[in-house]
Design a protein around this motif. Structure first.
Motif, PDB file in Angstrom:
ATOM      1  N   THR A 279       0.837  -1.191   0.000  1.00 14.38           N
ATOM      2  CA  THR A 279       0.000   0.000   0.000  1.00 14.38           C
ATOM      3  C   THR A 279       0.875   1.246   0.000  1.00 14.38           C
ATOM      4  O   THR A 279       1.758   1.392   0.851  1.00 14.38           O
ATOM      5  N   ILE A 331      -4.488  -2.417   4.537  1.00 12.10           N
ATOM      6  CA  ILE A 331      -5.710  -2.046   3.812  1.00 12.10           C
ATOM      7  C   ILE A 331      -6.870  -1.787   4.766  1.00 12.10           C
ATOM      8  O   ILE A 331      -7.930  -1.342   4.336  1.00 12.10           O
ATOM      9  N   LYS A 332      -6.647  -2.042   6.045  1.00 16.40           N
ATOM     10  CA  LYS A 332      -7.738  -1.915   7.009  1.00 16.40           C
ATOM     11  C   LYS A 332      -7.604  -0.639   7.833  1.00 16.40           C
ATOM     12  O   LYS A 332      -6.506  -0.121   8.039  1.00 16.40           O
ATOM     13  N   ASP A 333      -8.751  -0.151   8.267  1.00 18.85           N
ATOM     14  CA  ASP A 333      -8.805   0.990   9.198  1.00 18.85           C
ATOM     15  C   ASP A 333      -8.140   2.229   8.626  1.00 18.85           C
ATOM     16  O   ASP A 333      -7.472   2.994   9.352  1.00 18.85           O
ATOM     17  N   LEU A 338      -9.223   4.389  -0.584  1.00 19.92           N
ATOM     18  CA  LEU A 338      -8.388   3.258  -0.977  1.00 19.92           C
ATOM     19  C   LEU A 338      -8.715   2.870  -2.412  1.00 19.92           C
ATOM     20  O   LEU A 338      -9.874   2.591  -2.744  1.00 19.92           O
ATOM     21  N   SER A 345      -7.087  -6.773  -6.476  1.00 20.76           N
ATOM     22  CA  SER A 345      -8.459  -6.863  -5.948  1.00 20.76           C
ATOM     23  C   SER A 345      -9.048  -8.258  -6.063  1.00 20.76           C
ATOM     24  O   SER A 345     -10.084  -8.546  -5.449  1.00 20.76           O
ATOM     25  N   TRP A 366     -10.537  -9.079   1.217  1.00 19.31           N
ATOM     26  CA  TRP A 366     -11.148  -7.781   0.938  1.00 19.31           C
ATOM     27  C   TRP A 366     -12.535  -7.620   1.540  1.00 19.31           C
ATOM     28  O   TRP A 366     -13.126  -6.540   1.413  1.00 19.31           O
ATOM     29  N   GLN A 367     -13.054  -8.659   2.179  1.00 18.50           N
ATOM     30  CA  GLN A 367     -14.390  -8.547   2.769  1.00 18.50           C
ATOM     31  C   GLN A 367     -14.438  -7.391   3.757  1.00 18.50           C
ATOM     32  O   GLN A 367     -13.525  -7.195   4.556  1.00 18.50           O
ATOM     33  N   ASP A 368     -15.506  -6.637   3.668  1.00 17.17           N
ATOM     34  CA  ASP A 368     -15.770  -5.514   4.580  1.00 17.17           C
ATOM     35  C   ASP A 368     -14.785  -4.347   4.399  1.00 17.17           C
ATOM     36  O   ASP A 368     -14.718  -3.452   5.260  1.00 17.17           O
ATOM     37  N   ILE A 369     -14.005  -4.358   3.319  1.00 20.34           N
ATOM     38  CA  ILE A 369     -13.096  -3.253   3.025  1.00 20.34           C
ATOM     39  C   ILE A 369     -13.704  -2.395   1.912  1.00 20.34           C
ATOM     40  O   ILE A 369     -14.071  -2.906   0.849  1.00 20.34           O
ATOM     41  N   GLU A 370     -13.846  -1.123   2.164  1.00 16.32           N
ATOM     42  CA  GLU A 370     -14.368  -0.222   1.140  1.00 16.32           C
ATOM     43  C   GLU A 370     -13.226   0.251   0.244  1.00 16.32           C
ATOM     44  O   GLU A 370     -12.240   0.805   0.733  1.00 16.32           O
ATOM     45  N   PHE A 371     -13.366   0.014  -1.054  1.00 17.58           N
ATOM     46  CA  PHE A 371     -12.329   0.451  -1.988  1.00 17.58           C
ATOM     47  C   PHE A 371     -12.916   0.595  -3.392  1.00 17.58           C
ATOM     48  O   PHE A 371     -14.017   0.109  -3.687  1.00 17.58           O
TER      49      PHE A 371
END
Length: 560
Positions: A279, A331-333, A338, A345, A366-371
């Motif tokens: 990232t 990738i989280k928080d 993003l 992906s 990637w579950q529950d990750i907004e991108f």
């Protein structure tokens, strides 16, 4: 011509600052002489090569219907201020003031000048289309000139600019220039490829580059092994992919100590780099963005610029102020947008940073990750070709030509209008077509050389043939035969060099090979006895005995 009357300062030693073969050989063969960083004088043999390249370009451009002009190197600031490039072009634009304190620049390119000319003299649609070209000196104040004339500060360029009533007319000329450039590079004897390209600071839409293939090339160019697809690596685009994997592991937080690079993390965790996600944080006019790519892929900065405009990579302090840990960004928080590359992906159970010092996550998903997903990366060898046919191969290339469809980028600002059929003013549509004349010489050498020196094609060699008479200044028989052959060649227009120096045969042979002269004939007392001459082609190792009386017709057959 005779060698004694020519300045040919060949040298055995390789210059200390010459890193690539063309730079080394152009200096050693006495084609050029360095004046200052990025500035070179062309010596007599170099000028002969240069003129041959220019003549081929000029002939093909004239054949295409383009008209030759010659524009000033010094350009007034007002033109560049009108186009908006005075402040945008950057430090490569060398600016100065004259005695009246009026600002000027040394032209790195001539879009502003030619558009100004068109605005003055093109009045009616009946005059269009019209294509102007010049072969002229350019100056770009490179921060780090290198590789001899491949990236110098002052250089010679053929640039052409066409004006049209509409896009359809521009496309016709663009296609004609594409063919004209192919004709030029075919005649020059170059192994080249035409690739899709980015227009860069010139601007415009459609764009193709012409690259000479060479290991020393600065550009990476991609080809399909199953089709005619070819593009600059920066221009290869990828489409959204279908996800084919499913998560089969549980996410785990792993202590990775001070492993901060993808290479080290992958080695430490015994996984492939392609199973990692890195990232990167950039700063745009709309704030900070996080960009996620597969670990084995590199960011394509041109694609990022096309997405967000001007951007910079975030500094260490800026990353810290975002409450992120450099080397462990995940990738989280994230509190910023993003954007995830298409190839990243579709990963499952990958490794990424944990946003915590000394920790990474294994089995991340990637579950529950907004991108948002997008095309962010450079191509790599073995990628599927974007046209769906074959796999991509990557080779190095030296850019020697570039054609653009500029549209109305300059003509609208600089009011290059004509009266259309309806009687109303119409803004002309423009094309731009450039060839690096001096760069072609170096590119040709990068592609054609051996341990003895340059191997020029007859099309651009300083001379087509060299006559090497052994003991020319001592043997009257050798001198008589050499002079006779020399006059025969001159009489039919063959470009011949007679080496009349008082040098050993080995030195004369070495110099002719270093200079890359395609054909060589040797005359000695032995040949005077047997009525032959010795022939050798520069790119062949074998030597041939030719009957003296047949020498002229023999060489003529080689020059067809």
């Amino acid at each position: 011509m005779k060698t004694m009357k020519l300045l040919i300062p060949t040298q055995k030693e390789v210059p200390n600052d010459a890193k690539i073969i063309s730079h080394q050989l152009m200096i050693r063969a006495g084609l050029i002489s360095k004046l200052a960083s990025g500035l070179y004088s062309y010596l007599p043999m170099g000028v002969r090569v240069l003129h041959k390249v220019e003549n081929i370009i000029r002939q093909e451009m004239n054949k295409s219907g383009a008209q030759e002009v010659l524009m000033p190197v010094a350009q007034p600031a007002e033109l560049w201020q009108t186009s908006g490039r005075w402040d945008k072009y950057g430090a490569e634009l060398l600016c100065f003031a004259d005695r009246h304190q009026r600002e000027f620049c040394l032209g790195p390119t001539h879009e502003e000048v030619i558009t100004h000319l068109a605005a003055q003299y093109l009045r009616s649609y009946k005059q269009l289309p019209m294509n102007f070209y010049q072969i002229q000196t350019k100056f770009r104040d490179e921060i780090r000139p290198r590789f001899g004339v491949i990236r110098s500060r002052e250089f010679i360029m053929k640039d052409a600019y066409s004006f049209h009533l509409d896009q359809a007319s521009l496309q016709q000329t663009y296609d004609a220039m594409h063919q004209t450039y192919s004709n030029i590079f075919d005649r020059l004897g170059l192994d080249y490829r035409v690739v899709l390209a980015d227009s860069g600071s010139i601007g415009g839409d459609a764009s193709h580059e012409f690259h000479v293939l060479a290991e020393s090339g600065e550009d990476a160019i991609c080809f399909s092994d199953g089709s005619d697809y070819a593009a600059n690596i920066e221009k290869v685009s990828f489409s959204k992919q279908e996800k084919t994997c499913q998560s089969i592991t549980t996410e785990e937080r792993i202590l990775t100590k001070k492993q901060t690079s993808i290479k080290n993390v992958a080695r430490f965790l015994n996984v492939k780099k392609s199973s990692c996600v890195k990232t990167l944080i950039i700063k745009t006019k709309n704030g900070f963005k996080a960009l996620a790519l597969r670990g084995d892929h590199e960011l394509n900065e041109i694609k990022i610029h096309n997405l967000f405009g001007d951007f910079e990579f975030a500094t260490d302090d800026e990353i810290k102020n975002l409450d992120l840990k450099k080397g462990f960004i995940g990738i989280k928080d994230l509190d910023i947008d993003l954007i995830v590359d298409y190839s990243a992906s579709v990963l499952c159970d990958f490794v990424c940073g944990a946003n915590e010092w000394d920790y990474h996550l294994m089995g991340a998903n990637w579950q529950d990750i907004e991108f948002v997903d997008a095309d962010l990366r450079n191509a790599v060898e073995g990628d599927d070709s974007p046209d769906g046919k074959g796999k991509l191969m990557i080779k190095r290339g030296i850019e020697v030509g570039h054609i653009f469809q500029l549209g109305t980028k300059y003509s609208s600002i600089m009011k290059a209008n004509v009266i259309g059929e309806s009687g109303k003013a119409v803004t002309t549509t423009m094309g731009c077509y450039g060839i690096g004349v001096t760069r072609i010489i170096a590119a040709s050498i990068e592609q054609n050389y051996d341990d003895k020196g340059i191997i020029f094609s007859s099309a651009i060699a300083p001379f087509q043939i060299v006559i090497v008479p052994i003991n020319y200044n001592k043997s009257t028989r050798v001198k008589a035969l050499a002079d006779k052959l020399y006059q025969q060649f001159i009489g039919v227009g063959i470009e011949v060099l007679l080496d009349d120096r008082k040098e050993r045969a080995g030195i004369m042979f070495a110099d002719s090979e270093l200079l890359g002269i395609p054909h060589r004939m040797v005359i000695s007392d032995t040949h005077a006895d047997n009525g032959n001459v010795e022939y050798k082609a520069r790119d062949k190792s074998d030597k041939i005995e030719v009957i003296f009386d047949d020498a002229l017709s023999f060489i003529q057959s080689k020059l067809i």
